[in-house]
Design an enzyme around this catalytic site. Structure first.
Site, PDB file in Angstrom:
ATOM      1  CG  HIS A 161      -1.708  -1.253   1.392  1.00  0.00           C
ATOM      2  ND1 HIS A 161      -2.881  -1.517   0.723  1.00  0.00           N
ATOM      3  CD2 HIS A 161      -1.444  -2.348   2.144  1.00  0.00           C
ATOM      4  CE1 HIS A 161      -3.323  -2.715   1.073  1.00  0.00           C
ATOM      5  NE2 HIS A 161      -2.457  -3.233   1.922  1.00  0.00           N
ATOM      6  CB  SER A 291      15.958  20.621 -14.097  1.00  0.00           C
ATOM      7  OG  SER A 291      15.180  21.800 -14.162  1.00  0.00           O
TER       8      SER A 291
END
Length: 461
Positions: A161, A291
């Site tokens: 989960h 980036s």
């Protein structure tokens, strides 16, 4: 994807078929007949005519030699001009080929339909496409197996989960990925081995025209079918088909590629999540820029690219199902334009994600200290059961011990969540007089390797 034949003028649609499916997998751009291992269109014609001669029809050696000598002499410009007149791609090439082979012109395309050329060619290319993908898939499996073996003993947090769970190892997690790739290898191999040739079946699959050519001799029709099938490198052909080979073949072929896409997407998604936690990274070159705005970024761009293309690959199965569903009676033309794009893009997409995945697997960087820190933050909670068992063995009361740890756990959790502190459950246990009987063995009880079960052994198996 009747490559090198459909739409000889290099329109956007033709670009996918003519320069895409087969040649781009081999990095031949753009394709020409001379740099291809075969030219399926005219090779099919020659195979059929040669087989007809072998079975007794009045076809001369000169006619066959003439065709064979011009198999690679394809004039795409003339074929494009002819297609503008005829609005038929196969017949455009037949007319141009016939002009090159005046002796053989009367018997070219004898008894066959466009799907004899197109569908048989597609089946050859599907087979060869699988042959190109399988070694690349095997390469990914090999690299990932080496990675799994290297890190089979390194404990790491498991996640269910997306929440911390019982420990596993870095190598065992890699085996989750590896197992699915092995299932994909089996599925691709089965899909390839299940392929059958369309063969020589005539316009609606009844072989009526060939029965007429052989004066009703059914054995010669069957022999012709078998000869052409073996010439194309197939062991058997469909007994039953309409004008085309069953489009269920495309469903099955693209289904295994879509499934491969799901596997690669899962692997690369896991890598992206682990990169976010700084536990591992995909390869990042020393001069690579993550980036344009943020110079510190180390984006998992390879994994992102693989996920992006894998999503496209997974959607293509829907096209094949729709196409198979819309084949009315013996055949409709709902399939042609769609298949030229769908089949080509599926194999190209699969090729792309496998190349990218292998690159990732060859250079995954693992950060054991970060992994250790994450374990240290969570392991005290996970060790509670071990501590309780040790206390009971030392003469303690299980229920009393459970309550002590419950209280300490809540207090430690508050420190972590509300104050941003480290998990101090172990220190609370060490300072408690109640747990004095097991303090000497506490470090052993908290050793991460005692929490990984048979994970290293499973990796070896």
């Amino acid at each position: 994807t009747n490559v090198y034949m459909k739409n000889p003028t290099m329109t956007p649609e033709a670009t996918i078929s003519a320069s895409g499916f087969f040649s781009s997998l081999r990095f031949h751009v753009p394709p020409t007949p001379r740099n291809l291992p075969y030219f399926p269109v005219f090779a099919q014609v020659c195979q059929e005519v040669s087989s007809l001669q072998e079975l007794g029809l009045a076809i001369t050696d000169d006619q066959i030699s003439e065709m064979e000598s011009h198999v690679y002499d394809v004039d795409f410009a003339k074929a494009a001009a002819e297609e503008k007149l005829t609005r038929h791609d196969v017949m455009a090439h037949v007319h141009v080929f016939a002009a090159l082979c005046p002796k053989a012109a009367p018997i070219i395309h004898l008894g066959v339909t466009s799907c004899y050329v197109g569908d048989n060619t597609d089946l050859i290319i599907l087979r060869d496409g699988f042959d190109l993908l399988l070694p690349k898939l095997a390469g990914c499996i090999q690299r990932l197996a080496q990675f799994a073996d290297k890190y089979k003993n390194l404990p790491t947090l498991g996640f269910t989960h997306l929440q911390p769970a019982q420990l596993t190892t870095v190598g065992k997690r890699a085996c989750l990925w590896l197992q699915e790739l092995m299932m994909d290898e089996r599925a691709l191999r089965r899909a390839r081995d299940d392929l059958r040739f369309r063969g020589v079946k005539g316009t609606t699959g009844t072989q009526a025209s060939f029965l007429q050519l052989f004066n009703g001799d059914s054995s010669k029709v069957k022999a012709l079918d078998q000869l052409v099938t073996k010439m194309a490198g197939f062991q058997c052909s469909f007994i039953i088909c309409g004008q085309t080979y069953p489009r269920k073949v495309d469903v099955e072929s693209i289904a295994v590629l879509s499934s491969l896409g799901a596997t690669v997407h899962k692997i690369c998604s896991d890598i992206r999540l682990l990169a976010n936690m700084k536990e591992l990274e995909e390869p990042f070159e020393t001069t690579q820029i993550g980036s344009s705005a943020m110079p510190y970024k180390r984006n998992p761009m390879r994994s992102e690219r693989a996920c992006s293309i894998a999503r496209h690959l997974m959607t293509l199965q829907g096209n094949t199902i729709q196409t198979a569903a819309t084949q009315w009676m013996e055949r409709t033309l709902d399939d042609s334009a769609n298949r030229r794009i769908t089949l080509a893009e599926a194999f190209l997409s699969a090729d792309s994600i496998l190349v990218t995945l292998q690159n990732i697997c060859e250079g995954i960087v693992v950060y054991p200290k970060v992994i250790e820190r994450h374990i240290t933050q969570e392991l005290p909670f996970m060790s509670a059961e071990n501590v309780i068992m040790a206390m009971v063995k030392a003469g303690g009361d299980r229920q009393v011990c459970h309550e002590q740890i419950r209280v300490f756990s809540q207090e430690a959790g508050t420190q972590v969540k509300q104050h941003g502190m480290d998990n101090d459950l172990v220190e609370r246990i060490r300072k408690s007089p109640y747990f004095a009987p097991i303090i000497p063995q506490l470090d052993t009880l908290l050793d991460p390797k005692t929490f990984i079960g048979r994970a290293p052994e499973q990796v070896g198996q």
